[in-house]
Design a protein around this motif. Sequence first.
Motif, short mmCIF file in Angstrom:
data_model
loop_
_atom_site.label_atom_id
_atom_site.label_comp_id
_atom_site.label_asym_id
_atom_site.label_seq_id
_atom_site.Cartn_x
_atom_site.Cartn_y
_atom_site.Cartn_z
N PHE A 41 0.81 -1.21 0.00
CA PHE A 41 0.00 0.00 0.00
C PHE A 41 0.85 1.27 0.00
N ASP A 42 1.94 1.27 0.73
CA ASP A 42 2.71 2.50 0.88
C ASP A 42 3.48 2.89 -0.37
N THR A 43 3.37 2.11 -1.43
CA THR A 43 4.00 2.47 -2.69
C THR A 43 2.97 2.89 -3.74
N PHE A 44 1.71 2.96 -3.32
CA PHE A 44 0.63 3.25 -4.26
C PHE A 44 0.01 4.61 -4.02
N ALA A 45 -0.10 5.41 -5.08
CA ALA A 45 -0.94 6.60 -5.03
C ALA A 45 -2.39 6.16 -5.02
N MET A 46 -3.22 6.92 -4.32
CA MET A 46 -4.62 6.56 -4.18
C MET A 46 -5.51 7.68 -4.69
N ALA A 47 -6.64 7.28 -5.23
CA ALA A 47 -7.54 8.25 -5.84
C ALA A 47 -8.98 7.98 -5.47
N TRP A 48 -9.74 9.06 -5.39
CA TRP A 48 -11.20 8.97 -5.28
C TRP A 48 -11.79 9.58 -6.55
N PHE A 49 -12.60 8.77 -7.20
CA PHE A 49 -13.35 9.22 -8.37
C PHE A 49 -14.84 9.15 -8.02
N ARG A 50 -15.63 9.87 -8.80
CA ARG A 50 -17.06 9.74 -8.65
C ARG A 50 -17.72 9.82 -10.02
N GLN A 51 -18.87 9.21 -10.11
CA GLN A 51 -19.62 9.25 -11.36
C GLN A 51 -21.11 9.28 -11.05
N ALA A 52 -21.75 10.31 -11.53
CA ALA A 52 -23.20 10.44 -11.39
C ALA A 52 -23.86 9.96 -12.67
N PRO A 53 -25.10 9.54 -12.62
CA PRO A 53 -25.79 9.07 -13.83
C PRO A 53 -25.76 10.12 -14.93
N GLY A 54 -25.35 9.69 -16.11
CA GLY A 54 -25.31 10.59 -17.25
C GLY A 54 -24.13 11.54 -17.29
N LYS A 55 -23.23 11.41 -16.32
CA LYS A 55 -22.06 12.29 -16.28
C LYS A 55 -20.78 11.49 -16.41
N GLU A 56 -19.72 12.18 -16.77
CA GLU A 56 -18.42 11.52 -16.90
C GLU A 56 -17.82 11.26 -15.52
N ARG A 57 -16.98 10.26 -15.49
CA ARG A 57 -16.24 9.97 -14.27
C ARG A 57 -15.29 11.13 -13.96
N GLU A 58 -15.23 11.52 -12.70
CA GLU A 58 -14.43 12.68 -12.29
C GLU A 58 -13.47 12.29 -11.17
N GLY A 59 -12.21 12.61 -11.39
CA GLY A 59 -11.22 12.42 -10.34
C GLY A 59 -11.30 13.59 -9.39
N SER A 69 -10.28 13.68 -5.82
CA SER A 69 -9.27 13.86 -4.79
C SER A 69 -8.28 12.72 -4.85
N CYS A 70 -7.01 13.07 -4.82
CA CYS A 70 -5.97 12.06 -4.94
C CYS A 70 -4.81 12.37 -4.00
N ILE A 71 -4.09 11.34 -3.63
CA ILE A 71 -2.96 11.50 -2.72
C ILE A 71 -1.80 10.67 -3.23
N SER A 72 -0.62 11.24 -3.17
CA SER A 72 0.57 10.55 -3.67
C SER A 72 0.90 9.34 -2.81
N TRP A 73 1.77 8.49 -3.33
CA TRP A 73 2.11 7.27 -2.61
C TRP A 73 2.80 7.60 -1.28
N SER A 74 3.50 8.72 -1.22
CA SER A 74 4.17 9.11 0.02
C SER A 74 3.24 9.84 0.97
N GLY A 75 2.11 10.28 0.45
CA GLY A 75 1.19 11.05 1.28
C GLY A 75 1.52 12.53 1.35
N GLY A 76 2.64 12.92 0.72
CA GLY A 76 3.08 14.29 0.82
C GLY A 76 2.36 15.27 -0.08
N LYS A 77 1.73 14.76 -1.11
CA LYS A 77 1.04 15.62 -2.07
C LYS A 77 -0.41 15.19 -2.22
N GLU A 132 -1.73 14.46 -8.75
CA GLU A 132 -2.50 15.03 -9.86
C GLU A 132 -2.53 14.07 -11.04
N SER A 133 -1.49 13.32 -11.23
CA SER A 133 -1.43 12.39 -12.36
C SER A 133 -2.47 11.29 -12.22
#
Length: 127
Positions: A29-47, A49-57, A105-106
Amino acid sequence: QVQVVESGGGLVQAGGSLTLSCTVSGLRFDTFAMAWFRQAPGKEREGISCISWSGGKTYYADSVKGRFTISRDNAKATVYLQMTSMKPEDSAMYYCAAKQYYAAESICSTPDRIPYWGQGTQVTVSS
């Protein structure tokens, strides 16, 4: 086998708060960046909130900046999304995703390159 499991979704009134959790197993886990995406009906998937693998960004979409906070606990292999001042337009299926050694951000901007996804948790905000 990698498992990504979201929890914490539900129904909340506008102006309220909710915290989502995402627990990961089967990878370092500590080598993986993590992301939260969301998708509402009829809308595109949106990123959102995301956090870098180190947690610093961290990265936040404009739609949630100032209201949502992402954090991670590497000891628990869990990432959190604290959502406050929620709006009806926050209603969506929320997904957690993981990619190794990626910048915050990536990972938020390249969902097609993310190998690991959860099944999602539904969030509904009533007006």
